[in-house]
Design a protein around this motif. Structure first.
Motif, PDB file in Angstrom:
ATOM      1  N   HIS A   1       0.812  -1.210   0.004  1.00 31.56           N
ATOM      2  CA  HIS A   1       0.076  -0.214   0.163  1.00 31.56           C
ATOM      3  C   HIS A   1       0.906   1.514   0.077  1.00 31.56           C
ATOM      4  N   SER A   2       1.996   1.275   0.765  1.00 28.39           N
ATOM      5  CA  SER A   2       2.854   2.587   0.742  1.00 28.39           C
ATOM      6  C   SER A   2       3.468   2.543  -0.473  1.00 28.39           C
ATOM      7  N   THR A   3       3.742   1.823  -1.441  1.00 29.24           N
ATOM      8  CA  THR A   3       4.310   1.811  -2.656  1.00 29.24           C
ATOM      9  C   THR A   3       3.214   2.541  -3.637  1.00 29.24           C
ATOM     10  N   VAL A   4       1.795   2.291  -3.464  1.00 32.92           N
ATOM     11  CA  VAL A   4       0.966   2.715  -4.247  1.00 32.92           C
ATOM     12  C   VAL A   4       0.713   4.489  -3.721  1.00 32.92           C
ATOM     13  N   GLN A   5       0.634   4.650  -2.472  1.00 31.33           N
ATOM     14  CA  GLN A   5       0.736   5.836  -1.976  1.00 31.33           C
ATOM     15  C   GLN A   5       1.936   6.663  -2.651  1.00 31.33           C
TER      16      GLN A   5
END
Length: 124
Positions: free
Chosen positions: A40-44
């Motif tokens: 999720h942090s990569t998407v953000q």
């Protein structure tokens, strides 16, 4: 203005946005994770980069960021195709199409459709 250059995962994020019209980072993560795990942090992080490039914008809905694309899919496709044609094939449409026909599996139906398109374009 031409659409910005996008990396592979950035393009996947844009595809989710085009399909949905707008989405939260969580929704995008969930959609991308259906085919390949992604943090999720990569998407953000990628959404922040897309926003910095001017490819997406966001609005806050009930304290949640909802992202929306600022370019149509066709605009991005045109930019990527033109870049590929220019950088790799020196602007030669023949070179690009010949390469694809030689290196990719093309179904009889696709070949028929290509012949129809070429015939139609040749009559202009």
């Amino acid at each position: 203005m031409a659409a910005p250059r996008l990396g592979k995962v950035q393009l996947q994020i844009m595809q989710v946005l085009w399909q949905s019209g707008g989405a939260t980072a969580r929704h995008i993560t969930d959609e991308l994770s259906k085919t390949s795990p992604i943090a999720h942090s990569t998407v953000q992080t990628l959404l922040r980069k897309l926003e910095a490039k001017g490819a997406v914008t966001h609005e806050i809905v009930e304290r949640t960021f909802v992202f929306r694309p600022l370019y149509q899919e066709s605009e991005v496709t045109e930019t990527v195709t033109r870049d590929l044609l220019t950088r790799i094939f020196g602007g030669s449409v023949y070179g690009m199409v010949a390469h694809l026909l030689k290196s990719e599996s093309v179904s009889p139906d696709e070949l028929r459709r290509l012949r129809t398109l070429i015939d139609k374009e040749g009559k202009k």
